[in-house]
Design an enzyme around this catalytic site. Structure first.
Site, PDB file in Angstrom:
ATOM      1  N   CYS A 151       0.843  -1.198   0.000  1.00  7.37           N
ATOM      2  CA  CYS A 151       0.000   0.000   0.000  1.00  7.37           C
ATOM      3  C   CYS A 151       0.878   1.248   0.000  1.00  7.37           C
ATOM      4  O   CYS A 151       1.761   1.399   0.848  1.00  7.37           O
ATOM      5  CB  CYS A 151      -0.917   0.005   1.223  1.00  7.37           C
ATOM      6  SG  CYS A 151      -1.915   1.504   1.367  1.00  7.37           S
TER       7      CYS A 151
ATOM      8  N   CYS B 200      -3.424  -0.368   8.901  1.00  8.94           N
ATOM      9  CA  CYS B 200      -2.799  -1.678   8.731  1.00  8.94           C
ATOM     10  C   CYS B 200      -1.469  -1.715   9.478  1.00  8.94           C
ATOM     11  O   CYS B 200      -0.593  -0.893   9.235  1.00  8.94           O
ATOM     12  CB  CYS B 200      -2.559  -1.968   7.247  1.00  8.94           C
ATOM     13  SG  CYS B 200      -4.076  -2.213   6.294  1.00  8.94           S
TER      14      CYS B 200
ATOM     15  N   CYS C 108      -8.318   2.481  -0.884  1.00  5.76           N
ATOM     16  CA  CYS C 108      -7.895   1.640   0.236  1.00  5.76           C
ATOM     17  C   CYS C 108      -7.749   0.225  -0.298  1.00  5.76           C
ATOM     18  O   CYS C 108      -8.716  -0.356  -0.795  1.00  5.76           O
ATOM     19  CB  CYS C 108      -8.918   1.684   1.369  1.00  5.76           C
ATOM     20  SG  CYS C 108      -8.530   0.548   2.736  1.00  5.76           S
TER      21      CYS C 108
ATOM     22  N   GLN D  18     -20.138  -8.260  11.135  1.00  7.45           N
ATOM     23  CA  GLN D  18     -18.746  -8.594  10.885  1.00  7.45           C
ATOM     24  C   GLN D  18     -18.265  -7.971   9.581  1.00  7.45           C
ATOM     25  O   GLN D  18     -18.982  -7.944   8.585  1.00  7.45           O
ATOM     26  CB  GLN D  18     -18.569 -10.113  10.837  1.00  7.45           C
ATOM     27  CG  GLN D  18     -18.718 -10.802  12.182  1.00  7.45           C
ATOM     28  CD  GLN D  18     -17.550 -10.538  13.118  1.00  7.45           C
ATOM     29  OE1 GLN D  18     -16.471 -10.132  12.688  1.00  7.45           O
ATOM     30  NE2 GLN D  18     -17.760 -10.779  14.402  1.00  7.45           N
TER      31      GLN D  18
ATOM     32  N   TYR E  19     -24.962 -10.341  24.172  1.00 10.03           N
ATOM     33  CA  TYR E  19     -24.402  -9.326  23.268  1.00 10.03           C
ATOM     34  C   TYR E  19     -24.763  -9.740  21.840  1.00 10.03           C
ATOM     35  O   TYR E  19     -23.916  -9.825  20.954  1.00 10.03           O
ATOM     36  CB  TYR E  19     -22.889  -9.205  23.428  1.00 10.03           C
ATOM     37  CG  TYR E  19     -22.402  -9.220  24.861  1.00 10.03           C
ATOM     38  CD1 TYR E  19     -22.324  -8.045  25.607  1.00 10.03           C
ATOM     39  CD2 TYR E  19     -22.019 -10.413  25.475  1.00 10.03           C
ATOM     40  CE1 TYR E  19     -21.877  -8.063  26.933  1.00 10.03           C
ATOM     41  CE2 TYR E  19     -21.578 -10.445  26.789  1.00 10.03           C
ATOM     42  CZ  TYR E  19     -21.502  -9.274  27.512  1.00 10.03           C
ATOM     43  OH  TYR E  19     -21.053  -9.296  28.810  1.00 10.03           O
TER      44      TYR E  19
ATOM     45  N   GLU F  77     -29.220  -7.745  24.185  1.00  8.50           N
ATOM     46  CA  GLU F  77     -28.437  -6.766  23.431  1.00  8.50           C
ATOM     47  C   GLU F  77     -28.759  -5.368  23.947  1.00  8.50           C
ATOM     48  O   GLU F  77     -29.919  -5.058  24.227  1.00  8.50           O
ATOM     49  CB  GLU F  77     -28.778  -6.875  21.933  1.00  8.50           C
ATOM     50  CG  GLU F  77     -28.310  -5.737  21.060  1.00  8.50           C
ATOM     51  CD  GLU F  77     -26.804  -5.538  21.083  1.00  8.50           C
ATOM     52  OE1 GLU F  77     -26.377  -4.359  21.078  1.00  8.50           O
ATOM     53  OE2 GLU F  77     -26.057  -6.538  21.101  1.00  8.50           O
TER      54      GLU F  77
ATOM     55  N   ASP G 135     -20.594 -12.907  22.748  1.00  5.98           N
ATOM     56  CA  ASP G 135     -19.719 -12.189  21.824  1.00  5.98           C
ATOM     57  C   ASP G 135     -19.591 -10.766  22.349  1.00  5.98           C
ATOM     58  O   ASP G 135     -20.155  -9.822  21.790  1.00  5.98           O
ATOM     59  CB  ASP G 135     -20.335 -12.213  20.419  1.00  5.98           C
ATOM     60  CG  ASP G 135     -19.423 -11.601  19.365  1.00  5.98           C
ATOM     61  OD1 ASP G 135     -18.289 -11.214  19.707  1.00  5.98           O
ATOM     62  OD2 ASP G 135     -19.856 -11.512  18.199  1.00  5.98           O
TER      63      ASP G 135
ATOM     64  N   CYS H   8     -12.765 -10.698  19.907  1.00  7.89           N
ATOM     65  CA  CYS H   8     -11.946  -9.958  18.946  1.00  7.89           C
ATOM     66  C   CYS H   8     -10.685  -9.402  19.591  1.00  7.89           C
ATOM     67  O   CYS H   8      -9.894  -8.731  18.919  1.00  7.89           O
ATOM     68  CB  CYS H   8     -12.752  -8.831  18.302  1.00  7.89           C
ATOM     69  SG  CYS H   8     -13.344  -7.589  19.483  1.00  7.89           S
TER      70      CYS H   8
END
Length: 442
Positions: free
Chosen positions: A81, A92, A177, A271, A300, A324, A368, A395
């Protein structure tokens, strides 16, 4: 007594040998005097000149960029990039590493967090030590997967779209991008002027042709005339009330996963990688092995991805409760799961709503949580429900490891852990851990 002024070290350069990778997209090094540096744009084993970007004398550590590579790692490549590198776009972290090396770095971080925060080796966590690429992402060095279906562009004072520099509000102007999905790139956000806007988010749904642009104006900013390269729904975020106002088009996109279509309202979570939802559902269901007629929790739950997958497998006599906190996500989840009469979605924080339900026992749990994790109190409550299996989707390796440690304290062990590279070129990694009650005396 007045504190003595500190001396900034920003701009100072040190020749250092790069040590192990650390959580957050950097590696650890030490100066000749023993000062700890967190160095970006470097790889373990390299010798570099590191320039300080944050820190002052007496600080516990300094942040730095590798500005000259004196001895390069065999895993180093030229960043594909043109906007990557010291002082440039912060999106990144590992553009300068071969794809396989990126996954090994992520595996090293996950293993270190498990050991340090949960006291687990990979073997004890049921993990083979690898981070698996998503389908179609295993490309040769120098080729970049176009995976990001949601890109939030920052807008500079002149109205040009770009991406934030690392740990900065400064905007790096870009003309494209490289990791943006084709559906995002075709909107041509970078070619337009966005005067008065704080940010522009572009969304390209998976499994449908839905495209959406969400505009957040600066205080007093007025909505610009929107003429994009493709038909698209445009939303405006009210910066004071946080409301989303439709300018034209649908107020949602349709995402496809696990054989079902999911409505996701403007600003709702889904996602980002086009293969992520199916990958995670498969891992969760293979780990839980749902049985007909069981009772499950989806915590969640967002717009109901896992709740729908569970309900589909538990059958007419099974039941699912989803919790949620986001009002719009709850509305979408109830819409998405309307054909399952034994699914209920409650709005509120998990730690507040779950105790009020009166539930004392369940068969299965999926959670999650946000990046910070679930926390000790929530984990303790979940363990008291005596689920035969729990699927934890994470994550953040540090939050995952902390919560796995809490589960261990509450009588659960990790049966299996899988790690997926759903964010290529970045330091992020997605994990699915399957837990079960520990055997007595273990």
């Amino acid at each position: 007594m007045q504190a003595e002024p500190t001396t900034s070290l920003v701009g100072e350069e040190y020749e250092v040998e790069i040590g192990p990778v650390a959580h957050g997209g950097h590696c650890i090094a030490r100066t000749a005097e023993g000062q700890v540096l967190f160095v970006r744009h470097a790889l373990p084993g390299e010798r570099v000149v590191a320039r300080v970007t944050e820190g002052e004398e007496g600080a516990r550590f300094l942040r730095a960029d590798a500005v000259r590579i004196l001895e390069a790692s065999k895993d180093r490549i030229e960043a594909p990039c043109p906007f990557a590198g010291p002082g440039r776009c912060g999106g990144c972290d590992w553009q300068h590493a071969k794809p396989g090396a990126q996954r090994r770095l992520k595996a090293d971080v996950l293993a270190e967090q498990l050991r340090r925060l949960a006291g687990l080796t990979p073997e004890e966590a049921g993990w083979d030590g690898t981070v698996v690429p998503a389908e179609g992402d295993k490309l040769p060095a120098g080729e970049v997967p176009q995976w990001r279906t949601r890109v939030q562009y920052a807008v500079d004072a002149e109205g040009h779209a770009g991406l934030r520099r690392h740990r900065s509000h400064e905007v790096e102007r870009i003309d494209h991008c490289m990791i943006a999905a084709p559906g995002v790139s075709e909107l041509g956000i970078e070619k337009h002027e966005w005067a008065g806007m704080e940010s522009v988010e572009a969304i390209a749904a998976t499994g449908s042709q839905d495209r959406q642009v969400i505009l957040t104006p600066r205080p007093g900013g007025r909505l610009p005339l929107v003429e994009l390269d493709k038909p698209v729904s445009v939303m405006r975020v009210d910066e004071k009330a946080g409301g989303v106002h439709r300018v034209h088009g649908r107020p949602f996109v349709r995402e496809r996963a696990d054989g079902r279509t999911h409505r996701v309202g403007a600003g709702g979570f889904w996602q980002v990688h086009p293969k992520a939802a199916d990958t995670l559902v498969t891992a969760v269901m293979q780990g839980l092995l749902p049985r007909k007629g069981e009772m499950a929790l989806d915590l969640y739950c967002g717009v109901g991805l896992f709740a729908g997958a569970l309900a589909d497998r538990l059958g007419d006599k099974g039941a699912v409760l989803g919790i949620e906190s986001g009002k719009r996500a709850v509305e979408d989840a109830r819409h998405n799961l309307a054909d399952f009469p034994r699914v209920r979605i409650e709005q509120g924080k998990v730690e507040s709503v779950l105790p009020r339900t009166g539930i004392t026992e369940v068969d299965l749990i999926v959670l999650d949580p946000p990046r910070a994790g679930a926390g000790r109190d929530t984990v303790k409550h979940l363990a008291s429900l005596r689920a035969r299996r729990i699927a934890y989707v994470a994550c953040d390796p540090a939050a995952l490891a902390r919560d796995l440690g809490y589960f261990g304290e509450s009588g659960y062990r990790v049966r299996m852990l899988r790690a997926f590279d759903l964010f290529p070129m970045t330091h992020h990694v997605e994990c699915v851990a399957i837990l079960e009650p520990a055997a007595k005396g273990s």
